[in-house]
Design a protein around this motif. Structure first.
Motif, PDB file in Angstrom:
ATOM      1  N   LEU A   7      -7.190 -10.586   4.629  1.00 34.71           N
ATOM      2  CA  LEU A   7      -7.884 -10.299   3.244  1.00 34.71           C
ATOM      3  C   LEU A   7      -8.170  -9.123   3.589  1.00 34.71           C
ATOM      4  O   LEU A   7      -7.968  -8.101   2.835  1.00 34.71           O
ATOM      5  N   ALA A   8      -8.716  -8.491   4.415  1.00 35.56           N
ATOM      6  CA  ALA A   8      -9.041  -7.511   3.860  1.00 35.56           C
ATOM      7  C   ALA A   8      -7.992  -6.077   4.429  1.00 35.56           C
ATOM      8  O   ALA A   8      -7.952  -5.219   3.208  1.00 35.56           O
ATOM      9  N   ILE A   9      -6.806  -6.525   5.013  1.00 32.99           N
ATOM     10  CA  ILE A   9      -5.385  -5.203   5.032  1.00 32.99           C
ATOM     11  C   ILE A   9      -4.821  -5.394   3.254  1.00 32.99           C
ATOM     12  O   ILE A   9      -4.373  -4.747   2.966  1.00 32.99           O
ATOM     13  N   LEU A  10      -4.677  -6.511   3.211  1.00 30.19           N
ATOM     14  CA  LEU A  10      -4.066  -6.210   1.664  1.00 30.19           C
ATOM     15  C   LEU A  10      -4.873  -6.156   0.754  1.00 30.19           C
ATOM     16  O   LEU A  10      -4.187  -5.394   0.501  1.00 30.19           O
ATOM     17  N   ARG A  11      -5.998  -5.806   1.011  1.00 29.85           N
ATOM     18  CA  ARG A  11      -6.933  -5.220  -0.153  1.00 29.85           C
ATOM     19  C   ARG A  11      -6.957  -3.816   0.005  1.00 29.85           C
ATOM     20  O   ARG A  11      -6.480  -2.975  -0.962  1.00 29.85           O
ATOM     21  N   ILE A  12      -6.764  -3.621   0.734  1.00 29.05           N
ATOM     22  CA  ILE A  12      -6.596  -2.056   1.487  1.00 29.05           C
ATOM     23  C   ILE A  12      -5.141  -1.893   0.843  1.00 29.05           C
ATOM     24  O   ILE A  12      -4.201  -0.782   0.183  1.00 29.05           O
ATOM     25  N   ILE A  13      -4.096  -2.246   1.050  1.00 27.40           N
ATOM     26  CA  ILE A  13      -2.247  -2.376   0.578  1.00 27.40           C
ATOM     27  C   ILE A  13      -2.632  -2.525  -0.712  1.00 27.40           C
ATOM     28  O   ILE A  13      -1.544  -1.348  -1.295  1.00 27.40           O
ATOM     29  N   PHE A  14      -3.201  -3.169  -0.927  1.00 27.28           N
ATOM     30  CA  PHE A  14      -3.241  -3.591  -3.164  1.00 27.28           C
ATOM     31  C   PHE A  14      -3.527  -1.867  -3.417  1.00 27.28           C
ATOM     32  O   PHE A  14      -2.849  -1.051  -4.364  1.00 27.28           O
ATOM     33  N   LEU A  15      -5.148  -1.360  -2.704  1.00 28.42           N
ATOM     34  CA  LEU A  15      -5.237   0.156  -3.393  1.00 28.42           C
ATOM     35  C   LEU A  15      -4.310   1.174  -3.009  1.00 28.42           C
ATOM     36  O   LEU A  15      -3.548   1.811  -4.196  1.00 28.42           O
ATOM     37  N   GLY A  16      -4.223   1.239  -1.645  1.00 28.80           N
ATOM     38  CA  GLY A  16      -2.437   2.250  -1.205  1.00 28.80           C
ATOM     39  C   GLY A  16      -1.745   1.949  -2.455  1.00 28.80           C
ATOM     40  O   GLY A  16      -0.837   2.879  -2.513  1.00 28.80           O
ATOM     41  N   LEU A  17      -1.195   0.935  -2.968  1.00 30.43           N
ATOM     42  CA  LEU A  17       0.034   0.887  -3.734  1.00 30.43           C
ATOM     43  C   LEU A  17      -0.399   1.010  -5.299  1.00 30.43           C
ATOM     44  O   LEU A  17       0.054   1.801  -5.723  1.00 30.43           O
ATOM     45  N   VAL A  18      -1.368   0.971  -5.523  1.00 24.87           N
ATOM     46  CA  VAL A  18      -1.868   1.188  -6.862  1.00 24.87           C
ATOM     47  C   VAL A  18      -1.952   3.104  -6.633  1.00 24.87           C
ATOM     48  O   VAL A  18      -1.300   3.875  -7.690  1.00 24.87           O
ATOM     49  N   TYR A  19      -2.954   3.351  -5.053  1.00 22.65           N
ATOM     50  CA  TYR A  19      -2.524   5.120  -5.760  1.00 22.65           C
ATOM     51  C   TYR A  19      -0.689   6.099  -5.035  1.00 22.65           C
ATOM     52  O   TYR A  19      -1.175   7.169  -6.424  1.00 22.65           O
ATOM     53  N   LEU A  20      -0.334   5.077  -4.713  1.00 20.62           N
ATOM     54  CA  LEU A  20       1.058   5.144  -5.013  1.00 20.62           C
ATOM     55  C   LEU A  20       2.155   5.624  -6.150  1.00 20.62           C
ATOM     56  O   LEU A  20       2.617   6.255  -6.719  1.00 20.62           O
ATOM     57  N   PHE A  21       1.344   4.405  -6.822  1.00 26.92           N
ATOM     58  CA  PHE A  21       1.938   4.381  -8.130  1.00 26.92           C
ATOM     59  C   PHE A  21       1.408   5.636  -9.107  1.00 26.92           C
ATOM     60  O   PHE A  21       2.059   6.171  -9.806  1.00 26.92           O
ATOM     61  N   VAL A  22      -0.431   5.922  -9.335  1.00 23.90           N
ATOM     62  CA  VAL A  22      -0.959   6.932  -9.987  1.00 23.90           C
ATOM     63  C   VAL A  22      -0.272   7.672  -9.117  1.00 23.90           C
ATOM     64  O   VAL A  22       0.385   9.221  -9.892  1.00 23.90           O
ATOM     65  N   TRP A  23       0.172   8.775  -8.505  1.00 27.92           N
ATOM     66  CA  TRP A  23       0.457   9.181  -7.879  1.00 27.92           C
ATOM     67  C   TRP A  23       2.631  10.062  -8.125  1.00 27.92           C
ATOM     68  O   TRP A  23       3.267  10.910  -8.877  1.00 27.92           O
ATOM     69  N   GLN A  24       2.881   8.787  -8.272  1.00 33.92           N
ATOM     70  CA  GLN A  24       4.854   8.591  -8.692  1.00 33.92           C
ATOM     71  C   GLN A  24       4.649   9.286 -10.200  1.00 33.92           C
ATOM     72  O   GLN A  24       5.309  10.255 -10.477  1.00 33.92           O
ATOM     73  N   VAL A  25       3.134   8.743 -11.371  1.00 29.97           N
ATOM     74  CA  VAL A  25       3.632   8.962 -12.400  1.00 29.97           C
ATOM     75  C   VAL A  25       3.186  10.778 -12.596  1.00 29.97           C
ATOM     76  O   VAL A  25       3.334  10.929 -13.571  1.00 29.97           O
ATOM     77  N   ALA A  26       2.114  11.099 -12.262  1.00 33.54           N
ATOM     78  CA  ALA A  26       1.514  12.028 -11.980  1.00 33.54           C
ATOM     79  C   ALA A  26       1.905  13.387 -11.396  1.00 33.54           C
ATOM     80  O   ALA A  26       2.890  14.182 -11.758  1.00 33.54           O
ATOM     81  N   ARG A  27       3.313  13.349 -10.497  1.00 38.64           N
ATOM     82  CA  ARG A  27       4.504  13.974 -10.483  1.00 38.64           C
ATOM     83  C   ARG A  27       5.658  13.746 -11.294  1.00 38.64           C
ATOM     84  O   ARG A  27       5.617  15.478 -11.607  1.00 38.64           O
ATOM     85  N   ALA A  28       5.664  12.772 -11.968  1.00 33.48           N
ATOM     86  CA  ALA A  28       7.037  12.626 -13.313  1.00 33.48           C
ATOM     87  C   ALA A  28       5.903  13.217 -14.344  1.00 33.48           C
ATOM     88  O   ALA A  28       7.121  13.981 -14.978  1.00 33.48           O
TER      89      ALA A  28
END
Lengths: 431, 136
Positions: free
Chosen positions: B6-27
């Motif tokens: 569960l702990a790993i999954l929620r860190i992955i979730f946050l990581g994915l959120v940031y990956l998304f933010v990064w993609q959008v910001a770069r675009a």
């Protein structure tokens, strides 16, 4: 970024929403279930459908606006689902309805363009004021449309359809109408407003006569505050109007005069009105008034604090201890379960939406479209600032919803229509 | 569900959120032209987009440059419709000024014939005869 990248990001964010819902399920001992797939599907249909509408009726619109909004909706939805599964189900319906209405707006404007809004500005003003006043209808007459008082504010309208009833906050749509009217009014009078001014020290002041619209807006805000007891909408409309006046004229005097009026109105109303005074007390001393006024703010601060850096994890915190967590305090719930990291991501996404909105305004050549894009972006940004500021105890708490994240059908519909208008403007400016 | 997963999954979730933010910001950043590297030298290069013999050549304009068909021009335009000394480009910060030097067949910027000194921005098109250059 192209439309296809945007589509990919929409799918990614829909996946994010479903992933979040599943994490909440895991935290409750459940697993991947029908909620996961329903959430994924509804997000895909809502925003995928909206993109199809954009491709059809506004093909040149900016492809940058939808992606951050899907992500915000996804993060907000995860917390709403975590707090109240029934509300999450309703929120999904509202998403579909909101996307449908946004698509309808795009379709209706595809022939006449946004200039039709400028032409009918007075009609729009009348409709908006009527919408604002709707909740003041009697609560117990025979007519199927009734006003409703909730938590001391008169903001709701109930439409009884015999077998069922629908609740709606008409102010959410009235806001858009008022901004449209003001943008059209200023576009028509821009030259007069811009040229008549005096220089007083570093500030440019408009002629006294030109201050009349400003005073009128202030009056409307005060009326809303007194009659409907809605501090949030009152502040939002006034701040939005002052910023729009400044954007249209470049006269810094408006900002100074507007700030002064707001301060004056704020101090006076906190002395005169009970419901405003309670908000101020809760803001200044939440822990001293923990048992009554300050309880909600204090609980919100506890939630943010216990969230720490990476948060408790979706479904693993106790944001349910905050009163009205899924509407007013959704940001505190995000702060508790996704932590500082999650809250910063949310603020970054909001900042991106605002920067794209202002970018549309800067690139617009037509005055009305420029002011409309700026005004819509302003009220979006001010809402975010007011409610997040209220939760962080930077400002007094105003009962405003956080766009796209809070539970609430009217707000969701209103904000999706706002985005549709921005998309339409960017399409027209690119043509 | 074990706590570790569960702990790993929620860190992955946050990581994915940031990956998304990064993609959008770069675009969004690239769309608005906000890029630290590109900003410094924007709008001071010309790229031959359409030309008989010079297609694909990119030249940076650093100072004052005279373009024309003559060998004595700073930058030769290989086009029969170009005048010997056709136009002058003057570099500015993130832009250039274009002066037509009384050329016979004219200079077109974004399809419009130049009659007065014109400021060129990144993305503008310059046409001389059959040769097309883009400001970069």
């Amino acid at each position: 970024m192209t439309r296809n990248t945007e589509a990919a990001l929409i799918i990614a964010a829909s996946f994010l929403a479903a992933f979040g819902v599943t994490l909440v399920n895991f935290a409750r001992g459940g697993s991947v279930d029908v909620q996961t797939s329903l959430t994924f599907l509804v997000f895909l249909i809502t925003f995928g459908g909206l993109q199809v509408a954009v491709r059809t009726w506004a093909p040149r619109a900016t492809p940058l606006l939808l992606a951050p909004i899907v992500a915000l909706t996804a993060i907000g939805f995860l917390e709403v689902y975590r707090l109240d599964v029934v509300r999450a189900g309703l929120q999904r319906w509202w998403l579909l309805i909101g996307a449908g209405l946004a698509a309808l707006v795009l379709a209706l404007l595809s022939k006449p363009g946004t200039s039709v809004l400028r032409r009918y500005r007075n009609l729009i003003l009348v409709i908006s004021i009527a919408l604002l006043l709707l909740p003041n209808l009697s609560s117990d007459w025979a007519f199927p449309l009734k006003g409703l008082e909730v938590n001391g504010s008169r903001l709701w309208v109930v439409l009884e359809l015999g077998f069922t009833q629908m609740q709606f906050q008409p102010a959410e749509l009235a806001k858009l109408g008022l901004v449209t009217f003001v943008a059209a009014y200023l576009a028509d009078h821009q030259r007069a407003l811009r040229e008549a001014h005096r220089q007083v020290g570093p500030l440019r002041f408009p002629e006294p006569r030109q201050l009349i619209p400003l005073l009128a807006a202030w009056g409307v805000s005060v009326v809303i505050l007194v009659w409907q007891r809605d501090l949030g909408a009152s502040l939002l409309l006034f701040a939005g109007f002052v910023l729009l006046l400044y954007a249209a004229t470049g006269a810094t005097g408006y900002l100074a005069a507007g700030g002064l009026l707001a301060l004056l109105g704020g101090v006076a109303s906190s002395l005169m009105f009970d419901h405003v005074q309670r908000r101020v007390v809760a803001w200044i001393a939440p822990f001293e008034n923990y048992q009554d006024e300050g309880f909600q703010i204090a609980q919100g601060l506890f939630a943010l604090g216990s969230g720490s850096l990476a948060g408790a994890g979706p479904g693993l915190g106790r944001p349910d201890l905050i009163p009205n967590a899924s509407t007013d305090f959704i940001f505190a719930a995000v702060g508790e379960e996704l932590g500082f990291a999650g809250s910063v991501a949310v603020i970054a996404l909001f900042a991106l939406v605002v920067s794209v909105g202002l970018g549309i305004a800067f690139r617009s050549r037509d005055t009305f479209r420029k002011l409309l894009a700026a005004g819509l972006t302003f009220i979006f940004g001010i809402q975010v600032f007011l409610i997040i500021g209220g939760i962080l105890r930077i400002l007094p708490l105003t009962g405003i919803t956080l766009p796209f994240m809070s539970y609430g059908g009217s707000a969701l519909v209103g904000n999706l229509v706002l985005i549709a208008l921005l998309l339409r403007i960017s399409h027209e400016e690119a043509s | 569900m074990p706590d570790v997963i569960l702990a790993i999954l929620r860190i992955i979730f946050l990581g994915l959120v940031y990956l998304f933010v990064w993609q959008v910001a770069r675009a969004i950043g690239s769309h608005l032209g906000i890029s630290v590297r590109r900003r410094r030298r924007e709008g001071r290069k010309i790229l031959f987009v359409r030309s008989e013999s010079q297609k694909g050549i990119e030249v940076e304009i650093t100072d004052v440059t005279v373009l024309g068909r003559s060998d004595e021009a700073d930058l030769v335009i290989d086009d029969p419709y170009a005048s010997d000394f056709h136009m002058r480009l003057v570099a500015q910060e993130n832009a250039m000024m274009l002066h037509d030097l009384g050329s016979t067949n004219g200079t077109y910027v974004n399809g419009r014939r130049v009659t007065a000194p014109t400021e060129l921005r990144r993305g503008d098109n310059i046409q001389v005869g059959k040769t097309v250059m883009e400001v970069r």
